[in-house]
Design a protein around this motif. Structure first.
Motif, mmCIF file in Angstrom:
data_model
loop_
_atom_site.group_PDB
_atom_site.id
_atom_site.type_symbol
_atom_site.label_atom_id
_atom_site.label_comp_id
_atom_site.label_asym_id
_atom_site.label_seq_id
_atom_site.Cartn_x
_atom_site.Cartn_y
_atom_site.Cartn_z
ATOM 1 N N GLU A 124 7.346 20.483 26.781
ATOM 2 C CA GLU A 124 8.039 21.672 26.529
ATOM 3 C C GLU A 124 7.486 22.302 25.307
ATOM 4 N N ASP A 126 4.461 22.727 24.634
ATOM 5 C CA ASP A 126 3.336 23.368 24.957
ATOM 6 C C ASP A 126 3.645 24.673 25.823
ATOM 7 N N GLU A 127 4.364 24.511 26.599
ATOM 8 C CA GLU A 127 4.953 25.602 27.326
ATOM 9 C C GLU A 127 5.605 26.721 26.795
ATOM 10 N N VAL A 128 6.388 26.321 25.705
ATOM 11 C CA VAL A 128 6.967 27.305 25.042
ATOM 12 C C VAL A 128 5.771 28.146 24.224
ATOM 13 N N GLU A 130 2.713 28.589 24.963
ATOM 14 C CA GLU A 130 1.884 29.231 25.817
ATOM 15 C C GLU A 130 2.658 30.594 26.276
ATOM 16 N N ALA A 131 3.950 30.275 26.585
ATOM 17 C CA ALA A 131 4.649 31.527 26.940
ATOM 18 C C ALA A 131 4.718 32.350 25.804
ATOM 19 N N LEU A 134 1.481 34.316 25.395
ATOM 20 C CA LEU A 134 1.445 35.436 26.337
ATOM 21 C C LEU A 134 2.265 36.794 26.140
ATOM 22 N N LEU A 135 3.447 36.440 26.140
ATOM 23 C CA LEU A 135 4.242 37.580 26.085
ATOM 24 C C LEU A 135 4.250 38.656 24.790
ATOM 25 N N HIS A 138 0.758 40.508 24.968
ATOM 26 C CA HIS A 138 1.239 41.496 26.085
ATOM 27 C C HIS A 138 1.928 42.440 25.237
ATOM 28 N N ARG A 205 14.190 27.792 21.782
ATOM 29 C CA ARG A 205 13.769 26.278 21.886
ATOM 30 C C ARG A 205 12.602 25.990 20.676
#
Lengths: 261, 261
Positions: A124, A126-128, A130-131, A134-135, A138, A205
């Motif tokens: 999780e 890692d996912e946080v 990465e996201a 990205l966001l 952007h 998170r």
DNA sequence: TGAGCACAACATAGATACAAGTCATGTCCG
DNA sequence: CGGACATGACTTGTATCTATGTTGTGCTCA
């Protein structure tokens, strides 16, 4: 340790949350439950300054705060009844709060068993990470291409200044709040409410991951301030690529600090 | 028009949802409420094949389906009581469902007034479009850089073939489901559950925007199939930039078709 | 005629009551 | 001694009931 034989109706895990701090839930972070925009309900939204939706909201903030700051660690199994007793409420608003927290991904509800505080996992994290990268990258691009970089960077610097003014040893919580605000300023400036809302959940998170790290994480506050400063500068220069690179370092830094035992 | 004087206890807006189709809510789309991963509750999750959480879940799917397909248009004001009556349940599970839908952003709850079906707005359409392009392009890049592009493209082509096999004039709903699956295949392959979950919600909103367009939108199914094919090809070639460009056209195409009255 | 107000209709918020499922413990039987 | 099984504590699921807030209607009074 002192209270070895203290046996109350309230289970141990809920004992440390006394009902005393009721009136004003200390606003853990982003307590806003809805991704919504402005009101405009039908005709007269009445006052707009109402005393807020009480009980359910209160339980929500109360439990969320305890999950985010680690007082309720992952793997804990809660029950509506216990929480209701602890807050001196009926199970109805507790249910409402638990449901919201499940949708947010902080709790997992098992049919007739209870509510599990979702454990934090390296995946999780890692996912946080990465996201978020990205966001936020952007958002920076959008802000730059719209020519609002200078303005936004100024607002971010304002937050940064407040952050610098904090008492370094204490005020850990306040530092975290301002960190959120720093990043949120940029993401919100990109003007996409859906993304902002999602990003806010990601930040929740990350806060939780930071506080749930068992051992004392090395104090990165000095580095964080420096990195934030760099980010502002890059934004002012309209350097989207540089921003992304530094942001990656920045967010991965926090992440990495957690992973290194 | 025909039923001018028909006045039932059930308000007009809920009249067209007869209680007959109870047993199996036709699974509107992504009915999964939680962003969660696998179960693994504590020790024995019992069966894992349980008959699912009933009433609350049913109401949720039932209302969501009607919002997504436009039977409950934006601006509609629902009440727990009416829905409960229509489904022959108490208000409790309805409350639960409404709450979930509020968190998802499809409903907006007003304290003692009712539940408003959030109107679709051009702004929201823009936001959905922007976010989808961002997330899906990113997924493509990830898949490519991990060398899984060929495999993923193959799976996407499989979906595409099923989509092609559909009866063109009919099966509008099925086409939409497969469209979702096509895009979800790519996003899921990127391996970020948080992003996948968010993306799914975005797709829900897009579906709703498409069905809520008052006038008949020009049938883009032929173009969609062609564009999907192109996307697969670009992915196979590992052309991330090309993918992003075509995807932008693709998603903006749907969006634009909605905006042109 | 028109502004102000009392009140009924209606909606949710929260509490309580009851039904039903799950799990752990302890007993009985082989 | 070991395994099937009855049982009771505990938990959520659903229904119902009461309290309270909101809205619109129609009456009153200037």
């Amino acid at each position: 340790m002192t209270c070895i034989y203290v046996v109350l109706n309230t289970p141990a895990k809920l004992r440390n949350m006394s009902t005393s701090d009721r009136s004003h839930p200390p606003a853990p972070a982003s307590t806003s439950p809805a991704p919504g925009r402005e009101p405009a309900p039908r005709q007269s939204p009445s006052g707009e300054s109402a005393p807020a939706r009480p009980a359910g909201e209160r339980v929500y903030a109360w439990v969320k705060e305890r999950i985010l700051d680690g007082r309720l660690p992952g793997g804990e199994l809660l029950s509506e009844g216990d929480a209701a007793t602890a807050l001196d409420l009926s199970r109805t608003p507790v249910r409402e709060a638990f449901l919201r927290l499940e949708v947010e991904g902080l709790l997992r509800l098992y049919p007739k068993r209870g509510a599990l505080v979702v454990p934090v996992s390296p995946d999780e994290a890692d996912e946080v990470t990465e996201a978020r990268i990205l966001l936020e990258s952007h958002a920076a691009e959008r802000v730059i291409e719209r020519g609002e970089a200078a303005d936004v960077a100024a607002r971010m610097r304002a937050v940064l200044d407040r952050q610098r003014a904090l008492d370094v040893p204490a005020d850990r919580a306040r530092f975290s709040t301002l960190d959120r605000e720093f990043h949120a300023t940029l993401v919100d400036a990109a003007g996409n409410g859906l993304i902002s809302h999602f990003y806010s959940g990601l930040h929740d998170r990350q806060v939780r991951m930071a506080t749930s790290a068992l051992r004392r994480v090395p104090d990165r506050r000095t580095e964080i301030l420096a990195e934030h400063d760099t980010l502002c500068t890059l934004l002012e220069h309209g350097d989207a690529a540089g921003f992304r690179a530094t942001l990656t370092t920045h967010i991965n830094g926090t992440h990495g600090a957690l992973l290194d035992s």
